[in-house]
Design a protein around this motif. Structure first.
Motif, PDB file in Angstrom:
ATOM      1  N   GLN A 107      16.729 -30.207 -37.834  1.00  0.00           N
ATOM      2  CA  GLN A 107      17.024 -31.099 -36.708  1.00  0.00           C
ATOM      3  C   GLN A 107      17.012 -32.528 -37.237  1.00  0.00           C
ATOM      4  O   GLN A 107      16.171 -32.875 -38.072  1.00  0.00           O
ATOM      5  CB  GLN A 107      15.945 -30.980 -35.632  1.00  0.00           C
ATOM      6  N   PRO A 108      17.918 -33.374 -36.758  1.00  0.00           N
ATOM      7  CA  PRO A 108      17.907 -34.775 -37.207  1.00  0.00           C
ATOM      8  C   PRO A 108      16.550 -35.422 -36.937  1.00  0.00           C
ATOM      9  O   PRO A 108      15.870 -35.087 -35.965  1.00  0.00           O
ATOM     10  CB  PRO A 108      19.000 -35.428 -36.372  1.00  0.00           C
ATOM     11  N   LEU A 109      16.184 -36.330 -37.811  1.00  0.00           N
ATOM     12  CA  LEU A 109      14.905 -37.026 -37.715  1.00  0.00           C
ATOM     13  C   LEU A 109      15.175 -38.505 -37.478  1.00  0.00           C
ATOM     14  O   LEU A 109      15.903 -39.128 -38.256  1.00  0.00           O
ATOM     15  CB  LEU A 109      14.117 -36.839 -39.023  1.00  0.00           C
ATOM     16  N   ALA A 110      14.621 -39.045 -36.403  1.00  0.00           N
ATOM     17  CA  ALA A 110      14.757 -40.476 -36.125  1.00  0.00           C
ATOM     18  C   ALA A 110      13.660 -41.204 -36.897  1.00  0.00           C
ATOM     19  O   ALA A 110      12.475 -40.991 -36.647  1.00  0.00           O
ATOM     20  CB  ALA A 110      14.632 -40.747 -34.636  1.00  0.00           C
ATOM     21  N   ALA A 111      14.068 -42.022 -37.870  1.00  0.00           N
ATOM     22  CA  ALA A 111      13.105 -42.768 -38.678  1.00  0.00           C
ATOM     23  C   ALA A 111      13.738 -44.085 -39.103  1.00  0.00           C
ATOM     24  O   ALA A 111      14.906 -44.117 -39.490  1.00  0.00           O
ATOM     25  CB  ALA A 111      12.693 -41.955 -39.908  1.00  0.00           C
ATOM     26  N   ALA A 112      12.971 -45.143 -39.029  1.00  0.00           N
ATOM     27  CA  ALA A 112      13.423 -46.476 -39.448  1.00  0.00           C
ATOM     28  C   ALA A 112      14.724 -46.875 -38.749  1.00  0.00           C
ATOM     29  O   ALA A 112      15.615 -47.461 -39.364  1.00  0.00           O
ATOM     30  CB  ALA A 112      13.566 -46.527 -40.959  1.00  0.00           C
ATOM     31  N   GLY A 113      14.857 -46.492 -37.479  1.00  0.00           N
ATOM     32  CA  GLY A 113      16.032 -46.872 -36.712  1.00  0.00           C
ATOM     33  C   GLY A 113      17.295 -46.109 -37.050  1.00  0.00           C
ATOM     34  O   GLY A 113      18.375 -46.481 -36.620  1.00  0.00           O
ATOM     35  N   ARG A 114      17.164 -45.040 -37.827  1.00  0.00           N
ATOM     36  CA  ARG A 114      18.328 -44.231 -38.202  1.00  0.00           C
ATOM     37  C   ARG A 114      18.056 -42.782 -37.834  1.00  0.00           C
ATOM     38  O   ARG A 114      16.918 -42.362 -37.689  1.00  0.00           O
ATOM     39  CB  ARG A 114      18.576 -44.306 -39.719  1.00  0.00           C
ATOM     40  N   SER A 115      19.144 -42.027 -37.725  1.00  0.00           N
ATOM     41  CA  SER A 115      19.030 -40.587 -37.509  1.00  0.00           C
ATOM     42  C   SER A 115      19.356 -39.912 -38.836  1.00  0.00           C
ATOM     43  O   SER A 115      20.487 -39.974 -39.304  1.00  0.00           O
ATOM     44  CB  SER A 115      20.007 -40.135 -36.419  1.00  0.00           C
ATOM     45  N   LEU A 116      18.352 -39.302 -39.438  1.00  0.00           N
ATOM     46  CA  LEU A 116      18.507 -38.670 -40.749  1.00  0.00           C
ATOM     47  C   LEU A 116      18.793 -37.180 -40.588  1.00  0.00           C
ATOM     48  O   LEU A 116      18.100 -36.491 -39.843  1.00  0.00           O
ATOM     49  CB  LEU A 116      17.238 -38.856 -41.579  1.00  0.00           C
ATOM     50  N   THR A 117      19.814 -36.690 -41.286  1.00  0.00           N
ATOM     51  CA  THR A 117      20.121 -35.258 -41.272  1.00  0.00           C
ATOM     52  C   THR A 117      19.689 -34.594 -42.569  1.00  0.00           C
ATOM     53  O   THR A 117      19.726 -33.373 -42.682  1.00  0.00           O
ATOM     54  CB  THR A 117      21.626 -35.023 -41.050  1.00  0.00           C
ATOM     55  N   SER A 118      19.292 -35.407 -43.545  1.00  0.00           N
ATOM     56  CA  SER A 118      18.776 -34.873 -44.803  1.00  0.00           C
ATOM     57  C   SER A 118      17.812 -35.892 -45.394  1.00  0.00           C
ATOM     58  O   SER A 118      17.813 -37.064 -45.007  1.00  0.00           O
ATOM     59  CB  SER A 118      19.913 -34.576 -45.784  1.00  0.00           C
ATOM     60  N   LEU A 119      16.997 -35.421 -46.311  1.00  0.00           N
ATOM     61  CA  LEU A 119      16.065 -36.283 -47.036  1.00  0.00           C
ATOM     62  C   LEU A 119      16.261 -36.057 -48.524  1.00  0.00           C
ATOM     63  O   LEU A 119      16.460 -34.918 -48.961  1.00  0.00           O
ATOM     64  CB  LEU A 119      14.619 -35.957 -46.675  1.00  0.00           C
ATOM     65  N   THR A 120      16.204 -37.125 -49.288  1.00  0.00           N
ATOM     66  CA  THR A 120      16.261 -37.013 -50.742  1.00  0.00           C
ATOM     67  C   THR A 120      14.845 -37.173 -51.265  1.00  0.00           C
ATOM     68  O   THR A 120      14.185 -38.185 -50.991  1.00  0.00           O
ATOM     69  CB  THR A 120      17.180 -38.100 -51.341  1.00  0.00           C
ATOM     70  N   LEU A 121      14.383 -36.165 -51.980  1.00  0.00           N
ATOM     71  CA  LEU A 121      13.028 -36.181 -52.513  1.00  0.00           C
ATOM     72  C   LEU A 121      12.992 -36.875 -53.867  1.00  0.00           C
ATOM     73  O   LEU A 121      13.898 -36.715 -54.680  1.00  0.00           O
ATOM     74  CB  LEU A 121      12.504 -34.756 -52.666  1.00  0.00           C
ATOM     75  N   GLU A 122      11.924 -37.607 -54.090  1.00  0.00           N
ATOM     76  CA  GLU A 122      11.650 -38.252 -55.374  1.00  0.00           C
ATOM     77  C   GLU A 122      10.377 -37.646 -55.938  1.00  0.00           C
ATOM     78  O   GLU A 122       9.423 -37.399 -55.196  1.00  0.00           O
ATOM     79  CB  GLU A 122      11.437 -39.759 -55.183  1.00  0.00           C
ATOM     80  N   MET A 123      10.360 -37.433 -57.243  1.00  0.00           N
ATOM     81  CA  MET A 123       9.142 -36.926 -57.876  1.00  0.00           C
ATOM     82  C   MET A 123       8.048 -37.985 -57.738  1.00  0.00           C
ATOM     83  O   MET A 123       8.321 -39.173 -57.882  1.00  0.00           O
ATOM     84  CB  MET A 123       9.403 -36.641 -59.348  1.00  0.00           C
ATOM     85  N   PRO A 124       6.814 -37.561 -57.472  1.00  0.00           N
ATOM     86  CA  PRO A 124       5.737 -38.540 -57.302  1.00  0.00           C
ATOM     87  C   PRO A 124       5.317 -39.146 -58.643  1.00  0.00           C
ATOM     88  O   PRO A 124       5.348 -38.475 -59.674  1.00  0.00           O
ATOM     89  CB  PRO A 124       4.601 -37.710 -56.694  1.00  0.00           C
ATOM     90  N   VAL A 125       4.944 -40.411 -58.588  1.00  0.00           N
ATOM     91  CA  VAL A 125       4.395 -41.053 -59.779  1.00  0.00           C
ATOM     92  C   VAL A 125       2.921 -40.690 -59.873  1.00  0.00           C
ATOM     93  O   VAL A 125       2.288 -40.327 -58.876  1.00  0.00           O
ATOM     94  CB  VAL A 125       4.594 -42.591 -59.740  1.00  0.00           C
ATOM     95  N   LEU A 126       2.383 -40.782 -61.064  1.00  0.00           N
ATOM     96  CA  LEU A 126       0.992 -40.402 -61.306  1.00  0.00           C
ATOM     97  C   LEU A 126       0.035 -41.195 -60.416  1.00  0.00           C
ATOM     98  O   LEU A 126      -0.934 -40.650 -59.889  1.00  0.00           O
ATOM     99  CB  LEU A 126       0.650 -40.596 -62.790  1.00  0.00           C
ATOM    100  N   ARG A 127       0.322 -42.474 -60.210  1.00  0.00           N
ATOM    101  CA  ARG A 127      -0.523 -43.329 -59.362  1.00  0.00           C
ATOM    102  C   ARG A 127      -0.657 -42.719 -57.960  1.00  0.00           C
ATOM    103  O   ARG A 127      -1.732 -42.724 -57.370  1.00  0.00           O
ATOM    104  CB  ARG A 127       0.083 -44.734 -59.320  1.00  0.00           C
ATOM    105  N   ALA A 128       0.437 -42.173 -57.439  1.00  0.00           N
ATOM    106  CA  ALA A 128       0.408 -41.576 -56.103  1.00  0.00           C
ATOM    107  C   ALA A 128      -0.425 -40.299 -56.080  1.00  0.00           C
ATOM    108  O   ALA A 128      -1.161 -40.051 -55.118  1.00  0.00           O
ATOM    109  CB  ALA A 128       1.827 -41.280 -55.623  1.00  0.00           C
TER     110      ALA A 128
END
Length: 189
Positions: A107-128
């Motif tokens: 389902q679309p996700l409303a975030a930061a004033g936009r409707s997102l239909t997909s998410l792009t994942l980033e690998m976490p940095v060690l600090r995180a």
């Protein structure tokens, strides 16, 4: 093609709180925050948990849900189980195996004033991951690292469907536990 919620045609119609007949129910997706709250209300009893989640999935009141014949309830419970345990890719069967770090949302996700239909994942940095490990509960750690890997704010996670959350956790688990060779092999052709 976007996902459309399934319609369950009741074997035995029930009477709505307003006196009308309910002959079919459009099942709703379960959302992460609502599911978490429902499970907390239900406690440890599995039957109570399924009942709470069935209310979310159907939108029926307790009185309406109590009228369901057992086979109808079993069908709804099966849907709830799938919605609670399977990734979004199960429901989006028309979506092929593409880029694993581009997650199509159920389902679309409303975030930061936009409707997102997909998410792009980033690998976490060690600090995180170091910051994540300092958090008290597994749920807090999962939410923190999911927000980090998706670029979403923590409050936005509440509006993900449970299958979207599950889909994200599978890939984030890879990020946290697989060696670099795993990712090289997965992308080599």
């Amino acid at each position: 093609m976007p996902w459309t919620p399934p319609v369950h045609v009741l074997l035995s119609p029930i009477t709505a709180d307003d006196g009308t007949q309910i002959e079919q129910i459009t099942l709703k997706p379960l959302f992460y925050a609502a599911q978490k709250e429902a499970l907390a209300r239900a406690g440890d009893d599995e039957d109570d948990q399924f009942f709470e989640l069935a209310q979310l999935a159907t939108g029926l009141s307790v009185k309406e849900l109590d009228q369901l014949k057992r086979p109808d309830y079993v069908s709804i419970a099966h849907y709830v189980h799938e919605m609670s345990t399977l990734p979004a890719s199960h429901f989006l069967q028309s979506v092929g195996e593409g880029e694993p770090d581009e997650v199509t949302l159920l389902q679309p996700l409303a975030a930061a004033g936009r409707s997102l239909t997909s998410l792009t994942l980033e690998m976490p940095v060690l600090r995180a991951t170091k910051a994540m490990k300092k958090l008290k509960t597994a749920k807090e750690r999962a939410e923190f690292i999911t927000a980090h890997c998706t670029g979403l704010m923590l409050p936005d996670l509440a509006y993900l469907t449970v299958p979207d959350w599950t889909q994200l956790q599978v890939r984030i688990d890879d990020f946290l536990n697989q060696p670099a060779a795993f990712f090289r092999n997965a992308t080599s052709k």
